[in-house]
Design a protein around this motif. Sequence first.
Motif, PDB file in Angstrom:
ATOM      1  N   VAL A 369       0.839  -1.207   0.000  1.00 46.06           N
ATOM      2  CA  VAL A 369       0.000   0.000   0.000  1.00 46.06           C
ATOM      3  C   VAL A 369       0.874   1.257   0.000  1.00 46.06           C
ATOM      4  CG1 VAL A 369      -0.196  -0.025   2.537  1.00 46.06           C
ATOM      5  CG2 VAL A 369      -1.890   1.215   1.184  1.00 46.06           C
ATOM      6  N   LEU A 370       0.465   2.237  -0.813  1.00 44.50           N
ATOM      7  CA  LEU A 370       1.142   3.531  -0.884  1.00 44.50           C
ATOM      8  C   LEU A 370       0.202   4.606  -0.351  1.00 44.50           C
ATOM      9  CD1 LEU A 370       3.558   5.289  -2.010  1.00 44.50           C
ATOM     10  CD2 LEU A 370       2.128   5.614  -4.045  1.00 44.50           C
ATOM     11  N   VAL A 394       3.001  -5.521   7.241  1.00 50.15           N
ATOM     12  CA  VAL A 394       2.414  -5.080   5.975  1.00 50.15           C
ATOM     13  C   VAL A 394       3.404  -4.137   5.305  1.00 50.15           C
ATOM     14  CG1 VAL A 394       0.527  -3.808   4.862  1.00 50.15           C
ATOM     15  CG2 VAL A 394       0.050  -5.285   6.823  1.00 50.15           C
ATOM     16  N   LYS A 395       3.723  -4.410   4.043  1.00 46.85           N
ATOM     17  CA  LYS A 395       4.673  -3.563   3.313  1.00 46.85           C
ATOM     18  C   LYS A 395       3.975  -2.265   2.906  1.00 46.85           C
ATOM     19  CE  LYS A 395       7.007  -7.659   1.494  1.00 46.85           C
ATOM     20  NZ  LYS A 395       7.268  -8.472   0.297  1.00 46.85           N
ATOM     21  N   ALA A 396       4.362  -1.170   3.548  1.00 47.49           N
ATOM     22  CA  ALA A 396       3.679   0.108   3.332  1.00 47.49           C
ATOM     23  C   ALA A 396       4.697   1.227   3.208  1.00 47.49           C
ATOM     24  CB  ALA A 396       2.742   0.399   4.503  1.00 47.49           C
ATOM     25  N   GLU A 397       4.347   2.270   2.447  1.00 51.62           N
ATOM     26  CA  GLU A 397       5.228   3.424   2.341  1.00 51.62           C
ATOM     27  C   GLU A 397       4.421   4.694   2.060  1.00 51.62           C
ATOM     28  OE1 GLU A 397       7.568   3.745  -1.501  1.00 51.62           O
ATOM     29  OE2 GLU A 397       7.192   1.567  -1.488  1.00 51.62           O
ATOM     30  N   ASN A 417       0.950   2.618  -9.876  1.00 52.53           N
ATOM     31  CA  ASN A 417       0.655   1.696 -10.975  1.00 52.53           C
ATOM     32  C   ASN A 417       1.927   1.110 -11.578  1.00 52.53           C
ATOM     33  OD1 ASN A 417      -2.166   1.479 -11.158  1.00 52.53           O
ATOM     34  ND2 ASN A 417      -2.332   3.490 -12.122  1.00 52.53           N
ATOM     35  N   ARG A 418       2.908   1.977 -11.824  1.00 53.79           N
ATOM     36  CA  ARG A 418       4.140   1.501 -12.458  1.00 53.79           C
ATOM     37  C   ARG A 418       4.886   0.510 -11.563  1.00 53.79           C
ATOM     38  NH1 ARG A 418       4.465   6.922 -14.307  1.00 53.79           N
ATOM     39  NH2 ARG A 418       5.834   7.452 -12.546  1.00 53.79           N
ATOM     40  N   ARG A 419       4.720   0.660 -10.247  1.00 57.50           N
ATOM     41  CA  ARG A 419       5.387  -0.252  -9.313  1.00 57.50           C
ATOM     42  C   ARG A 419       4.497  -1.430  -8.905  1.00 57.50           C
ATOM     43  NH1 ARG A 419       7.927   2.199  -4.263  1.00 57.50           N
ATOM     44  NH2 ARG A 419       8.226  -0.040  -3.994  1.00 57.50           N
ATOM     45  N   ASN A 420       3.357  -1.555  -9.551  1.00 58.81           N
ATOM     46  CA  ASN A 420       2.423  -2.661  -9.264  1.00 58.81           C
ATOM     47  C   ASN A 420       2.017  -2.704  -7.791  1.00 58.81           C
ATOM     48  OD1 ASN A 420       2.364  -3.738 -11.940  1.00 58.81           O
ATOM     49  ND2 ASN A 420       4.406  -4.588 -11.576  1.00 58.81           N
ATOM     50  N   ILE A 421       1.837  -1.536  -7.190  1.00 62.28           N
ATOM     51  CA  ILE A 421       1.352  -1.463  -5.813  1.00 62.28           C
ATOM     52  C   ILE A 421      -0.171  -1.593  -5.852  1.00 62.28           C
ATOM     53  CG2 ILE A 421       1.165  -0.011  -3.746  1.00 62.28           C
ATOM     54  CD1 ILE A 421       3.840   1.275  -4.585  1.00 62.28           C
ATOM     55  N   PRO A 422      -0.745  -2.623  -5.218  1.00 61.01           N
ATOM     56  CA  PRO A 422      -2.172  -2.919  -5.409  1.00 61.01           C
ATOM     57  C   PRO A 422      -3.139  -1.954  -4.716  1.00 61.01           C
ATOM     58  CG  PRO A 422      -1.194  -4.491  -3.881  1.00 61.01           C
ATOM     59  CD  PRO A 422      -0.067  -3.665  -4.412  1.00 61.01           C
TER      60      PRO A 422
END
Length: 460
Positions: A369-370, A394-397, A417-422
Amino acid sequence: MAQKPSIPKGTRDFNAEEVAKRSYIMETIKAQFQIFGFQPIETPSFENSDTLMGKYGDEGDRLIFKILNSGEYLKKISDEDYNQKSESLITSKISEKALRYDLTVPFARYVVQHQNEIEFPFKRYQMQPVWRADRPQKGRFREFYQCDADVVGSKSLFQEVEFVQLYDAVFSALKLEGVTIKINNRKILSGIAEVIGAQDKLIDFTVALDKLDKIGEEKVKEEMRGKGISEDGITKLQPLFTLKGDFGDQIESLKSILSTSEIGLKGIEELEFINTAISNLKLKTATLQLDVTLARGLNYYTGAIFEVSAPEGVKMGSIGGGGRYDDLTGIFGLKDMSGVGISFGLDRIYLVLEELNLFPSTIAESTKVLFINFGDAEALYSLGAVTKLRQASVKAELFPDAAVSGKQMKKQMNYANRRNIPFVVIMGEEELKSEVFTLKNMASGEQQKLDYNALLEVLK
């Protein structure tokens, strides 16, 4: 104008997705190594030159990357030696170290050096890069990883049985079903050479036989004649060219061919033991197949020889191989230390998994998640949530720069989108006041307002 940077030929950069896929393969292999009781070791990327040189034959020695000594190394060479222009004479005086060519010789050195600390039989695995000054071409690199597992200090054939099981376990875990584990025995090849009167031409005979699938029976016979193998000997080989049936059928045919060779019958006995054990234990997804043309590593293999081929329909060379060696540590003075080992071809396995679309779809997800950045107050509140999510694994930034316009917000969305962050979290002024988070699914476009606990539940 500055020159555009480049990397040496035969080396590669890997992007985040490629690193994730390679790590997936190596972690899968490593997990099975550990389940089977292998212990990890690591050795230095470079060794003393005398450890490596003379262990791989003339061709292998030429492919070893030498490291220049530190300091003014040329001052140590006399004018007489320098004027001779002799590479071998000068190299030994200006280079005392070299990059490792494989993991096997450093492993043998390790066993001899640490023999009083090791419990035998010693089961080790090693996954590290090696370097070869080879001519770069497709699928052949100057720097690449090897993934090896070996057992030294035991002559038991149950070790070979376990390695067949290990291959099956790894490829089953990778969902790469239908691989073929080919097996042969050096003693059988020696027995065949004995029967046809070509003991002194074992390498020539086996190199020609190994090409049977590629060039056909007549071309193989022609090559054997060219190597000095008699017509009578080639006639005795005829049953090999038409060897058919399952493992047991081929073994029976070999017994007839090798009935006068003691060493050949010993090789058959060893293969029968392995096949009987595997037939009783069963494999999950792989197939064990006898291949009497298999002739890899004849300079050091003394018993079983393994080679693994990809599932039918995939055009790829071997994706694994290995065998039994009776005196590997003898090159460093420790005699009669029998061992057996196998390796996995990381780069080729990668290409096969890619071709068959077998990598898990989530493998390249670096961030789940971004949080969109709308300014200092919103960012600070978001960073508190990011910190708690990270503590919950959870991988978050948080995007570092604030979006002060619609265009800059779109830039942050495109970044996700470019980093495929869902998922993206929109934390604007309204959300800050009500202490909720607007979560957007980037695939469906669906948005929902959630408190932290609900947010964590969705993201986990």
